[in-house]
Motif scaffolding. Structure first.
Motif, PDB file in Angstrom:
ATOM      1  N   LEU A  49       9.870   1.424 -10.828  1.00 20.32           N
ATOM      2  CA  LEU A  49       8.913   0.322 -10.942  1.00 20.32           C
ATOM      3  C   LEU A  49       7.897   0.350  -9.805  1.00 20.32           C
ATOM      4  CD1 LEU A  49      11.191  -2.686 -11.987  1.00 20.32           C
ATOM      5  CD2 LEU A  49       9.422  -1.590 -13.364  1.00 20.32           C
ATOM      6  N   SER A  50       8.359   0.671  -8.604  1.00 19.32           N
ATOM      7  CA  SER A  50       7.453   0.701  -7.461  1.00 19.32           C
ATOM      8  C   SER A  50       6.463   1.850  -7.555  1.00 19.32           C
ATOM      9  CB  SER A  50       8.250   0.829  -6.162  1.00 19.32           C
ATOM     10  OG  SER A  50       7.378   0.910  -5.063  1.00 19.32           O
ATOM     11  N   ALA A  51       6.923   3.014  -7.975  1.00 21.31           N
ATOM     12  CA  ALA A  51       6.022   4.165  -8.072  1.00 21.31           C
ATOM     13  C   ALA A  51       4.993   3.979  -9.178  1.00 21.31           C
ATOM     14  CB  ALA A  51       6.829   5.439  -8.312  1.00 21.31           C
ATOM     15  N   SER A  52       5.326   3.205 -10.195  1.00 17.12           N
ATOM     16  CA  SER A  52       4.400   3.038 -11.319  1.00 17.12           C
ATOM     17  C   SER A  52       3.563   1.768 -11.225  1.00 17.12           C
ATOM     18  CB  SER A  52       5.171   3.026 -12.636  1.00 17.12           C
ATOM     19  OG  SER A  52       6.016   1.899 -12.696  1.00 17.12           O
ATOM     20  N   TRP A  53       3.807   0.889 -10.278  1.00 16.94           N
ATOM     21  CA  TRP A  53       3.079  -0.368 -10.173  1.00 16.94           C
ATOM     22  C   TRP A  53       1.668  -0.118  -9.656  1.00 16.94           C
ATOM     23  CZ3 TRP A  53       0.872  -3.262  -6.201  1.00 16.94           C
ATOM     24  CH2 TRP A  53       0.565  -4.584  -6.508  1.00 16.94           C
ATOM     25  N   ALA A  54       0.709  -0.836 -10.189  1.00 16.57           N
ATOM     26  CA  ALA A  54      -0.674  -0.772  -9.717  1.00 16.57           C
ATOM     27  C   ALA A  54      -1.196  -2.195  -9.597  1.00 16.57           C
ATOM     28  CB  ALA A  54      -1.544   0.021 -10.684  1.00 16.57           C
ATOM     29  N   PRO A  55      -1.980  -2.467  -8.564  1.00 14.16           N
ATOM     30  CA  PRO A  55      -2.513  -3.822  -8.418  1.00 14.16           C
ATOM     31  C   PRO A  55      -3.499  -4.141  -9.526  1.00 14.16           C
ATOM     32  CG  PRO A  55      -3.457  -2.363  -6.766  1.00 14.16           C
ATOM     33  CD  PRO A  55      -2.399  -1.583  -7.488  1.00 14.16           C
ATOM     34  N   LEU A  65       0.809  -1.209   0.000  1.00 12.45           N
ATOM     35  CA  LEU A  65       0.000   0.000   0.000  1.00 12.45           C
ATOM     36  C   LEU A  65       0.849   1.269   0.000  1.00 12.45           C
ATOM     37  CD1 LEU A  65      -2.850  -1.006   2.454  1.00 12.45           C
ATOM     38  CD2 LEU A  65      -2.931  -0.851  -0.017  1.00 12.45           C
ATOM     39  N   VAL A  66       2.075   1.190   0.500  1.00 15.68           N
ATOM     40  CA  VAL A  66       2.947   2.369   0.542  1.00 15.68           C
ATOM     41  C   VAL A  66       3.977   2.327  -0.582  1.00 15.68           C
ATOM     42  CG1 VAL A  66       2.641   2.784   2.999  1.00 15.68           C
ATOM     43  CG2 VAL A  66       4.466   1.285   2.241  1.00 15.68           C
ATOM     44  N   ARG A  67       3.627   1.669  -1.680  1.00 17.18           N
ATOM     45  CA  ARG A  67       4.567   1.474  -2.786  1.00 17.18           C
ATOM     46  C   ARG A  67       4.995   2.781  -3.438  1.00 17.18           C
ATOM     47  NH1 ARG A  67      -0.482   0.420  -4.144  1.00 17.18           N
ATOM     48  NH2 ARG A  67      -1.342   1.486  -5.969  1.00 17.18           N
ATOM     49  N   VAL A  68       4.091   3.763  -3.534  1.00 13.10           N
ATOM     50  CA  VAL A  68       4.443   5.028  -4.186  1.00 13.10           C
ATOM     51  C   VAL A  68       5.442   5.789  -3.325  1.00 13.10           C
ATOM     52  CG1 VAL A  68       3.547   7.220  -5.032  1.00 13.10           C
ATOM     53  CG2 VAL A  68       2.256   5.137  -5.415  1.00 13.10           C
ATOM     54  N   PHE A  69       5.188   5.862  -2.019  1.00 12.28           N
ATOM     55  CA  PHE A  69       6.138   6.520  -1.122  1.00 12.28           C
ATOM     56  C   PHE A  69       7.489   5.821  -1.149  1.00 12.28           C
ATOM     57  CE2 PHE A  69       8.234   6.316   3.010  1.00 12.28           C
ATOM     58  CZ  PHE A  69       8.613   7.639   3.139  1.00 12.28           C
ATOM     59  N   ALA A  70       7.473   4.492  -1.068  1.00 14.93           N
ATOM     60  CA  ALA A  70       8.724   3.740  -1.069  1.00 14.93           C
ATOM     61  C   ALA A  70       9.475   3.919  -2.382  1.00 14.93           C
ATOM     62  CB  ALA A  70       8.450   2.259  -0.807  1.00 14.93           C
ATOM     63  N   GLY A  71       8.767   3.977  -3.488  1.00 18.45           N
ATOM     64  CA  GLY A  71       9.410   4.168  -4.786  1.00 18.45           C
ATOM     65  C   GLY A  71      10.055   5.535  -4.914  1.00 18.45           C
ATOM     66  N   ILE A  72       9.349   6.567  -4.488  1.00 17.38           N
ATOM     67  CA  ILE A  72       9.912   7.923  -4.570  1.00 17.38           C
ATOM     68  C   ILE A  72      11.083   8.066  -3.606  1.00 17.38           C
ATOM     69  CG2 ILE A  72       9.388  10.359  -4.133  1.00 17.38           C
ATOM     70  CD1 ILE A  72       6.591   9.765  -5.268  1.00 17.38           C
ATOM     71  N   ALA A  73      10.966   7.496  -2.411  1.00 16.64           N
ATOM     72  CA  ALA A  73      12.082   7.538  -1.462  1.00 16.64           C
ATOM     73  C   ALA A  73      13.302   6.797  -2.010  1.00 16.64           C
ATOM     74  CB  ALA A  73      11.646   6.946  -0.120  1.00 16.64           C
ATOM     75  N   ALA A  74      13.083   5.685  -2.700  1.00 11.63           N
ATOM     76  CA  ALA A  74      14.199   4.940  -3.295  1.00 11.63           C
ATOM     77  C   ALA A  74      14.868   5.752  -4.396  1.00 11.63           C
ATOM     78  CB  ALA A  74      13.708   3.600  -3.842  1.00 11.63           C
ATOM     79  N   ILE A  75      14.081   6.464  -5.187  1.00  6.65           N
ATOM     80  CA  ILE A  75      14.665   7.309  -6.242  1.00  6.65           C
ATOM     81  C   ILE A  75      15.495   8.425  -5.629  1.00  6.65           C
ATOM     82  CG2 ILE A  75      14.076   8.968  -8.061  1.00  6.65           C
ATOM     83  CD1 ILE A  75      11.667   7.144  -8.720  1.00  6.65           C
TER      84      ILE A  75
END
Length: 186
Positions: free
Chosen positions: A122-128, A84-94
């Motif tokens: 990939l994490s910021a753009s992934w959608a279930p 559920l926090v994939r967008v935050f985690a993706g932006i933080a990783a970038i």
């Protein structure tokens, strides 16, 4: 099972558990992010021995590189276990991948930087996958095409044609003018 087939929401068979788990979260994003964190954290502390020559990449920013590497590995695990926090985690990783360029030997010799950048994107753009629709059974008839005839009337006597109710009798020209010509949502 093709790439377009949605994962079942039922309890999977033993051999399909990992596959279903992997399809319900940004698996590859987490893997790339964790793999990107390893060279960023390791290179400032590791050494390479080539015969009698030792190559050490020790810098004064070793603590910063270790923190960035550990955070990237943590973000990769977060992508796996908290999708559920994939967008935050993706932006933080970038952001951490970009910060690793000046802090950690050009982002772990560019390898860690690229892996973390790809994983974050990939994490910021992934959608279930959307919920799988229920298929029609033989007991439930398919929705009929509209043939111009009334389908049925509800308990108030309003005739329903192909699932769309007729216009209500309460709307008149004077009621439209009284509202200033605006339509109401109710």
């Amino acid at each position: 099972m093709s790439a377009e087939t949605l994962a079942s929401r039922e309890v999977p068979k033993k051999e399909n558990r990992f596959k279903v788990w992997r399809q319900t979260r940004p698996f590859w994003a987490g893997l790339f992010t964790m793999l990107g964190g390893v060279p960023i954290a390791y290179l400032p502390y590791g050494d390479l021995r080539l015969g009698n020559v030792t190559l050490t990449m020790a810098t004064t920013a070793g603590a910063g590189a270790l923190i960035i590497g550990v955070l990237l590995i943590t973000l990769g695990l977060t992508m796996w276990f908290q999708p559920l926090v994939r967008v935050f985690a993706g932006i933080a990783a970038i952001v951490l991948a970009l910060v690793s360029i000046p802090v950690s030997n050009f982002g772990g010799l560019v390898v860690g930087f690229l892996l973390a950048l790809i994983g974050g994107a990939l994490s910021a753009s992934w959608a279930p996958a959307p919920e799988k629709e229920e298929t029609e059974t033989e007991d439930e008839p398919a929705e009929a095409e509209y043939d111009g005839e009334p389908a049925h009337a509800d308990e108030t006597g309003t005739v329903m044609t192909a699932g769309v109710p007729d216009q209500r009798d309460g709307a008149t020209e004077t009621s439209i003018d009284a509202k200033g010509g605006r339509n109401s949502a109710g």
